[in-house]
Write an enzyme that holds these catalytic residues in place. Structure first.
Site, PDB file in Angstrom:
ATOM      1  CG  HIS A   1      39.925 -37.949  26.944  1.00 15.01           C
ATOM      2  ND1 HIS A   1      39.371 -38.515  28.057  1.00 15.01           N
ATOM      3  CD2 HIS A   1      39.145 -38.327  25.903  1.00 15.01           C
ATOM      4  CE1 HIS A   1      38.294 -39.200  27.707  1.00 15.01           C
ATOM      5  NE2 HIS A   1      38.138 -39.105  26.404  1.00 15.01           N
TER       6      HIS A   1
ATOM      7  CB  SER B   1      36.953 -42.057  26.101  1.00 12.51           C
ATOM      8  OG  SER B   1      36.137 -40.929  25.989  1.00 12.51           O
TER       9      SER B   1
ATOM     10  CG  ASP C   1      40.347 -37.269  30.992  1.00 12.22           C
ATOM     11  OD1 ASP C   1      39.760 -36.412  30.293  1.00 12.22           O
ATOM     12  OD2 ASP C   1      40.095 -38.473  30.949  1.00 12.22           O
TER      13      ASP C   1
END
Ligand code: CA
Length: 519
Positions: free
Chosen positions: A453, A162, A416
């Site tokens: 995610h 991320s 995601d």
């Protein structure tokens, strides 16, 4: 690092307990190997607005050192010093460094200016968050490693997901000399543009539940834009359209490139029927399609990226970002985190939102893609760089990293909801063109079907990308695939092969489908 101060250095004997948050349960305790833990700060200063900033670091130096240095990436808006465990990195003998990227969520927290996102109002704090804190902290960590062990780290690695993936990309693109191997998972390398997508999605889904008289959207209502059964129906349509393309209808869409939007929509449209909990209205299908098309301005120019139809759309990992959890808890993270980040960090000049999450929702609903979106590229005093220049790390030119022999692995979930896998694959195509078709010699992207995610979703989301990049760097063995495991409860259920794009896993039609070797 300027004005580096060691605030604490403690010997942690073998078995030192460490509490880790239990997801949905009580905190767990793990026992750490014998190591020295160092806490330090640097570059302490007072910003023009009176906020006190500093870069904080944590370094763990294990007694049983494997000779390697590992930099642990951050997450979200950072502002906390990571645990410097990097999963099992410390247990494996890595010396692990983590940092907060130059602001502290507890100290730099102004309720009148977007709470802990207040750092976006200060040019240096914004640049430190974007990339400027990275190389000096890595160099400090490497210097300490050398002094502690009496010799330099033999190999240097970075691993993050991320925002941490964005940091890995920053190293590969801007500071290619620092690391031999980088894992940049679900890279937020287009964070300011992905934030535009968060505003866009909130508008698409918010309009479905707006008050017909006033047009106003209440935060609690956003989560009702789709029911659980409706999102299950969307997943069913995606599976019907695409699941068998990889050789087996098993709930995993392995061949993403054949899963076109038109194919999915053809299965979805017949589900628009009156009544019935799992029926979608035409407006709901249009909202989903518009979301997956990505944000556009009035002239139709794409402002971020398209998205794959997320086969994990009925999972909490998708809905908590886009519309909020079932029953409205937690409220949509695109609103809670996205709006304030958009206003503070990704807009010049930064904008202070009214306190509270409803203020973030009102901001997103009123966001004008003609008037407000260009703020990600604006340079205006006191900012000498735009948000995109500070935080965007989507340069496909990796030639310096390639020349120094660096290796980069990029796992990314197909479902995601924060950063689009399609954007990551487009970036790889651009990098491959620049590298004259030889990008796979130093960078490989591994799409993870169904994964949300950084993890979760109906996916095989357990895999060891760090071990793969270490083998690539130290033994010259590029990862032909990553073996990934689906874990349910505590038990491994099945394994699959994750393949480097543009390859994909295909069932051989004979072996045990639960075994990655059959793919
Ligand atoms: Ca399949």
């Amino acid at each position: 690092l300027p004005a580096l101060v060691v605030n604490d250095a403690q010997w942690r004997p073998e078995g030192t307990p460490h509490a880790v948050p239990g997801f949905g349960g009580p905190p767990q305790t793990r026992k750490l190997p014998a190591h020295c833990e160092v806490l330090a700060s640097s570059a302490e200063r007072t910003a023009a607005d009176g906020q006190r900033y500093a870069i904080h670091l944590r370094l763990r130096l294990p007694l049983a050192w494997n000779g390697r240095f590992l930099y642990q990436g951050g997450g979200g808006s950072n502002g906390v010093v990571g645990d410097a465990l990097s999963g099992s990195g410390l247990d494996q003998g890595y010396a692990v460094l983590a940092q907060d990227s130059g602001h502290d969520n507890a100290r730099n927290n102004d309720p009148q200016r977007n709470q802990e996102l207040v750092f976006g109002f200060d040019p240096q704090a914004r640049a430190d968050y974007g990339h400027a804190s990275l190389k000096p902290t890595a160099e400090a960590g490497l210097a300490w490693v050398e002094r502690f062990y009496g010799k330099a780290a033999k190999h240097r690695y970075f691993s993050g997901c991320s925002k941490g993936g964005q940091e890995g990309m920053a190293f590969a693109q801007r500071y290619p000399e620092v690391f031999d191997g980088i894992v940049a998972a679900a890279p937020g390398f287009a964070l300011p543009k992905a934030a535009l997508a968060e505003m866009w999605d909130t508008q698409q889904f918010g309009r479905l539940v707006a008050d017909p008289a006033t047009g106003r959207v209440e935060l609690g209502k956003l989560a009702t834009a789709f029911t659980g059964p409706q999102l299950k129906a969307v997943r069913a349509a995606i599976l019907e359209a695409c699941d068998a393309d990889d050789g087996l209808a098993d709930g995993i869409v392995g061949d993403l490139r054949r899963c076109t939007p038109a194919k999915v929509r053809a299965r979805l449209v017949p589900r628009t029927c009156p009544g019935g909990a799992d029926c979608l209205s035409p407006a709901q299908i249009e909202a989903l399609s518009a979301s997956l098309q990505g944000p556009r301005n009035k002239s139709g120019q794409a402002l971020y990226s398209t998205w794959f139809w997320p086969s994990g759309i009925d999972d909490a990992g998708w809905r908590i970002w886009k519309i909020g959890g079932e029953g409205g808890m937690p409220p949509a993270l695109n609103v809670l985190l996205g709006s304030r980040a958009m206003a503070s960090v990704f807009s010049t000049p930064p904008v202070a939102l009214p306190p509270g999450p409803q203020g973030g929702l009102d901001y997103a609903m009123a966001f004008d893609f003609e008037r407000d979106a260009p703020a990600i590229h604006t340079v205006a005093a006191p900012f000498t760089r735009s948000p995109w220049q500070d935080v965007g790390m989507r340069d496909p030119n990796l030639s310096a990293f390639q020349r120094r022999g660096g290796k980069l692995i990029v796992p990314h979930g197909e479902s995601d909801p924060v950063f689009s896998l399609a954007d990551t694959l487009a970036w790889f195509d651009e990098a491959n063109t620049l590298a004259k078709g030889r990008a796979a010699e130093f960078v490989r992207v591994f799409p993870v079907p169904g994964m949300a995610h950084c993890g979760g979703g109906p996916a095989t989301d357990e895999y060891d990308a760090l071990a793969a990049v270490v083998r690539w760097v130290e033994q010259g063995q590029p990862p032909a695939s990553l073996v990934a495991t689906r874990i349910e409860g505590d038990a491994p259920r099945f394994t699959r092969r994750l393949c480097p794009f543009p390859q994909s896993a295909r069932f051989d039609g004979r072996g045990d489908p639960a075994d990655a070797a059959s793919w």
